[in-house]
Enzyme design. Structure first.
Site, PDB file in Angstrom:
ATOM      1  N   GLU A 203     -20.109  -5.156   4.032  1.00 29.58           N
ATOM      2  CA  GLU A 203     -19.468  -5.091   2.717  1.00 29.58           C
ATOM      3  C   GLU A 203     -20.464  -4.776   1.611  1.00 29.58           C
ATOM      4  O   GLU A 203     -20.109  -4.167   0.604  1.00 29.58           O
ATOM      5  CB  GLU A 203     -18.734  -6.396   2.402  1.00 29.58           C
ATOM      6  CG  GLU A 203     -17.459  -6.618   3.199  1.00 29.58           C
ATOM      7  CD  GLU A 203     -17.697  -7.281   4.546  1.00 29.58           C
ATOM      8  OE1 GLU A 203     -18.883  -7.455   4.930  1.00 29.58           O
ATOM      9  OE2 GLU A 203     -16.718  -7.632   5.225  1.00 29.58           O
TER      10      GLU A 203
ATOM     11  N   PHE B  70      -9.858 -21.869   6.229  1.00 30.78           N
ATOM     12  CA  PHE B  70     -10.701 -20.933   6.958  1.00 30.78           C
ATOM     13  C   PHE B  70     -10.952 -19.682   6.118  1.00 30.78           C
ATOM     14  O   PHE B  70     -10.017 -19.075   5.594  1.00 30.78           O
ATOM     15  CB  PHE B  70     -10.035 -20.556   8.280  1.00 30.78           C
ATOM     16  CG  PHE B  70     -10.827 -19.537   9.064  1.00 30.78           C
ATOM     17  CD1 PHE B  70     -12.108 -19.837   9.513  1.00 30.78           C
ATOM     18  CD2 PHE B  70     -10.310 -18.280   9.320  1.00 30.78           C
ATOM     19  CE1 PHE B  70     -12.859 -18.902  10.208  1.00 30.78           C
ATOM     20  CE2 PHE B  70     -11.051 -17.335  10.016  1.00 30.78           C
ATOM     21  CZ  PHE B  70     -12.329 -17.647  10.462  1.00 30.78           C
ATOM     22  N   GLN B  71     -12.197 -19.316   5.983  1.00 29.47           N
ATOM     23  CA  GLN B  71     -12.631 -18.149   5.203  1.00 29.47           C
ATOM     24  C   GLN B  71     -12.153 -18.182   3.756  1.00 29.47           C
ATOM     25  O   GLN B  71     -11.845 -17.153   3.171  1.00 29.47           O
ATOM     26  CB  GLN B  71     -12.196 -16.851   5.895  1.00 29.47           C
ATOM     27  CG  GLN B  71     -12.896 -16.665   7.223  1.00 29.47           C
ATOM     28  CD  GLN B  71     -12.760 -15.270   7.784  1.00 29.47           C
ATOM     29  OE1 GLN B  71     -11.754 -14.600   7.579  1.00 29.47           O
ATOM     30  NE2 GLN B  71     -13.781 -14.826   8.512  1.00 29.47           N
TER      31      GLN B  71
ATOM     32  N   LYS C 190      -3.129 -13.916   0.298  1.00 30.44           N
ATOM     33  CA  LYS C 190      -2.368 -13.243   1.349  1.00 30.44           C
ATOM     34  C   LYS C 190      -0.875 -13.183   1.081  1.00 30.44           C
ATOM     35  O   LYS C 190      -0.236 -12.157   1.275  1.00 30.44           O
ATOM     36  CB  LYS C 190      -2.597 -14.015   2.652  1.00 30.44           C
ATOM     37  CG  LYS C 190      -3.200 -13.167   3.741  1.00 30.44           C
ATOM     38  CD  LYS C 190      -3.405 -13.955   5.002  1.00 30.44           C
ATOM     39  CE  LYS C 190      -2.897 -13.096   6.161  1.00 30.44           C
ATOM     40  NZ  LYS C 190      -3.450 -13.495   7.450  1.00 30.44           N
TER      41      LYS C 190
ATOM     42  N   MET D  51     -44.618  -2.433  -3.158  1.00 32.07           N
ATOM     43  CA  MET D  51     -44.620  -2.817  -4.563  1.00 32.07           C
ATOM     44  C   MET D  51     -45.108  -4.254  -4.746  1.00 32.07           C
ATOM     45  O   MET D  51     -45.892  -4.550  -5.651  1.00 32.07           O
ATOM     46  CB  MET D  51     -43.217  -2.642  -5.152  1.00 32.07           C
ATOM     47  CG  MET D  51     -43.151  -2.902  -6.631  1.00 32.07           C
ATOM     48  SD  MET D  51     -44.347  -1.921  -7.544  1.00 32.07           S
ATOM     49  CE  MET D  51     -43.309  -0.589  -8.106  1.00 32.07           C
TER      50      MET D  51
END
Ligand SMILES: Cc1ncc(C[n+]2csc(CCOP(=O)(O)OP(=O)(O)O)c2C)c(N)n1
Ligand SMILES: [Mg+2]
Lengths: 553, 169
Positions: free
Chosen positions: A51, A113-114, A163, A467
């Site tokens: 993602e 969940f999630q 959802k 760097m």
């Protein structure tokens, strides 16, 4: 018509002019993906490998097209994986709309969940965000999100859709898109004040930032430079605003700016700042910044005025619009002495940091420029290689330079190259990355292969986190703590394992051969460019320093 | 008002999360809130926040501008103490004995407070007023022993007949 939440999402996206989205499926966005399945002829979905990559791609897509970039992710880990990408878009003022799924309303707040509170998490790095609790509000919230993302100073907006809101049914009608207006709230009085400051100035310096790129104000700025005989310097974000071929162009200014640009910046008696936010990386020590100079600040975000630098005159509005208004008033003038002095600064040869290395970074960049044209999209990652590109690559068209400015997020490059390439309609796109940065999101090579994106990926392989190492060299007595990677990765084989082509370049000749092949193959190519780890980015002004502290070698 | 303090009256959308957005902005930008009060206005779509913060002119300007960028902030006003009615509210439980009761009640009257709860060995007193007045009262009764105290942040409205919420429309 009656529509489910997911249908509302798709229809509203299309209504808002979106035809491409980046994302990654999951449990909480199953219905959205089902809807996408039925509309694949109207919306193209690019499935990234992570993602974060998708978020960077959406960000880059918007940087290239000027349109809103859209990214979709599932709840929980999908949403948290977006966060770096959203923060990146926020700091670089990129219009992105992120759509996340969430658990059903009845399960919210129960550590389901999630489930994560993604609106809470992203509050400080979005212009605004929503959790939609009523499907009847969904369409208008998406419209509002698009509007907010693009209006004024652009930035990301997140919409979290539980959802059951996705599956709920409501009435839906298309609406006309509200076009954003070019704003200018600078008053006549302020414009006259600016005109007066300009006419009094003997050593003007136009300092161009990302706002000038977003506003596509290159033409107006070039006109102003010519009218008032003023050099133009750039923040890193502003680099592509005006073509490097412009005679007034001095390139990047600031911590790692080109010498002449930084020097002229510090010696100017008037700084005309256009679409900049006076980042500490660009100004150095702010108390010294305005020692010699007056400042005119043009920016669309009123909160930027006097935030970091006290200005003598502020002009709030879209850069292009404001500069056009200035052009109506400002009279032609010449500053021969000043321009001569600036020319002398330019003649001071910038010194190579590492005399006896085989392939200098600037030579690689020069070579690549033989293969690219003015409209080639060039992405970078973060580190020394990013600075070398900013110093030596000659950008000629706005929106061709994709880099992580404000956040400095290693790993931006791969997602950005993908988003940039898709945005350009699949044209050959270049990514300059480092061995460290590439390691962060190299998995997106898989995405580039799947979608046959013609990326030419140049890894500046110095074997170190260059760097950071450079700072250890300069400020920590060369105690190289954990910056020598000592990895055994074979990038050529790695590329091949992904289904991409891979080449190794150890000198300019092998680089040329590799480039020849890379620029003619289908799909992505990786070129592992071996460079010396002692190469440094110079000039360098230490943090909080000024031109007096500049290190040139 | 204390040195450097200023009053912000902020009209915000009345829905979940707005308080977090506003207070989050203060902490993220490294500004301090001395007190914050929020409740719904006469129009249920809006709430009013009264914020007392501290900082010089530059900080005031930045806070005001940054707040204005929040979508949920509808209107924001920097109130000047002279043109503002400012009130704080104090509930304080004071230890009493037969001997001290008279003096405490007298002080409550002088400060125009009210005794709202009365026990053998404790009095609960309510006082409203400007910050300094409450400070003075607290200081005075501390000699008797403060058992518990609770103080709400300031409420502020501009003097005069105007209605800040209506001006918006
Ligand atoms: C996500 C992230 N982690 C850490 C850093 C700190 N950092 C800045 S530059 C850099 C080194 C980058 O190494 P590499 O990609 O190899 O580039 P080089 O400097 O060697 O060209 C690091 C670790 C960062 N900018 N981003
Ligand atoms: Mg490296």
């Amino acid at each position: 018509m009656k529509a489910t939440g997911t249908k509302v999402i798709i229809e509203t996206l299309i209504e808002q002019g979106c035809d491409t989205v980046f994302g990654y499926p999951g449990g909480a966005v199953l219905s959205i993906y089902d809807e996408l399945y039925g509309h694949s002829d109207r919306i193209r979905h690019i499935t990234c490998a992570h993602e974060q990559g998708a978020a960077h791609a959406a960000d880059a897509y918007s940087r290239v097209t000027g349109k809103v970039g859209v990214v979709i992710a599932t709840s929980g880990p999908g949403a948290t994986n977006l966060v770096t990408g959203i923060a990146n878009a926020y700091l670089d003022s990129s219009p992105v709309v992120a759509i996340t799924g969430n658990v059903p309303l009845s399960l919210l707040g129960k550590d389901s969940f999630q489930e994560v509170d993604i609106t809470g998490i992203t509050m400080p790095v979005t212009k605004h965000n929503y959790i939609v609790k009523d499907v009847n509000e969904l369409a208008n919230l998406i419209r509002e999100a698009f509007f907010i993302a693009q209006s004024g100073r652009p930035g990301p907006v997140l919409i979290d859709v539980p959802k059951d809101v996705q599956t709920a049914v409501c009435d839906f009608e298309h609406k006309k898109v509200i076009k954003k207006k070019r704003v200018c709230s600078a008053t006549e009085e302020q414009l006259l004040k600016a005109t007066e400051l300009i006419s009094q100035s003997k050593k003007p310096y136009i300092y161009c930032g990302g706002g000038a790129v977003i506003s596509q104000a290159g033409k107006e700025i070039a006109k102003l430079a010519e009218r008032i005989d003023s050099p133009i310097g750039f923040s890193m974000m502003g680099l592509s605003a005006v073509s490097a071929d412009n005679p007034y162009w001095l390139g990047m200014t600031g911590m790692h700016g080109r010498f002449a640009s930084t020097k002229a910046h510090s010696e100017a008696d008037l700084i005309i700042a256009a679409g900049v936010r006076f980042s500490d990386r660009a100004t150095g020590n702010r108390s010294k910044y305005t020692q010699n100079a007056k400042v005119i600040h043009i920016d669309i975000d009123p909160a930027e005025i006097n935030k970091n630098i006290e200005t003598h005159c502020s002009l709030v509005g879209d850069v292009g619009t404001v500069v056009t208004k200035l052009l109506d008033k400002v009279e032609k003038k010449t500053n021969t002495q000043w321009m001569d002095a600036v020319q002398k600064m330019k003649d001071l040869k910038e010194m190579r940091s590492c005399k006896d290395s085989v392939m200098h970074p600037e030579d690689i960049i020069e070579k690549v420029m033989e293969y690219t044209d003015a409209s080639t999209i060039v992405a970078t990652d973060v580190g020394q290689h990013q600075m070398w590109v900013a110093q030596y690559y000659r950008f000629k068209k706005p929106r061709t330079h994709l880099t992580s400015g404000g956040l400095g997020a290693m790993g931006f490059g791969m997602g950005a190259a993908i988003g940039g390439c898709v945005a350009s309609g699949g044209k050959r796109t270049v990514l300059f990355t480092g061995d460290g940065s590439f390691g962060m999101n190299l998995i997106e090579l898989a995405t580039a292969v799947t979608y046959k994106l013609p990326l030419v990926i140049l890894i500046f392989n110095n074997g170190v986190l260059g760097m950071v190492r450079q700072w250890q060299h300069a400020f920590f007595d060369s105690r190289y703590s954990h910056t020598t990677l000592d990895r055994k990765t074979d990038f050529v084989k790695l590329a091949q394992a992904f289904g991409a082509s891979g080449y190794r370049a150890t000198d300019i000749k092998t680089l040329d051969e590799a480039l020849k092949k890379a620029f003619s193959t289908q799909g992505p190519a990786v070129i592992d460019c071996v460079i010396d780890k002692e190469e440094k980015v110079y000039p360098m002004i230490p943090p909080e320093g000024s031109i007096d502290d500049i290190i040139t070698r | 008002m204390k040195q450097g303090q200023f009053i912000l009256s902020v009209l915000v959308a009345n829905h979940a999360g707005v308080l977090t957005r506003v207070s989050g902005l203060f902490s993220r930008r490294n500004y301090n809130i001395d007190s914050l009060n929020v409740a719904v206005t006469e129009d249920p779509l809006f709430s009013r926040m009264t914020i007392i913060a501290r900082g010089d002119q530059a900080v005031r300007e930045q806070i005001t501008k940054q707040l204005s960028k929040l979508q949920d902030v509808k209107k924001i006003e920097l109130l000047t103490p002279e043109k503002t009615v400012l009130r704080e509210h104090l509930l304080i439980k004071i230890k009493v004995t037969k001997k001290t009761r008279g003096e405490i009640v007298e002080s409550v009257n002088i400060f125009r407070g009210r005794v709202v709860d009365f026990n053998i060995d404790a009095l609960t007193v309510e006082v409203t007023g400007e910050s300094d007045k409450l400070d003075a009262f607290i200081k005075f009764v501390s000699q008797f022993g403060i058992l518990e105290m609770c103080r709400a942040g300031a409420l502020a409205v501009k003097r005069g007949a105007g209605n800040d919420n209506k001006e918006e429309e």
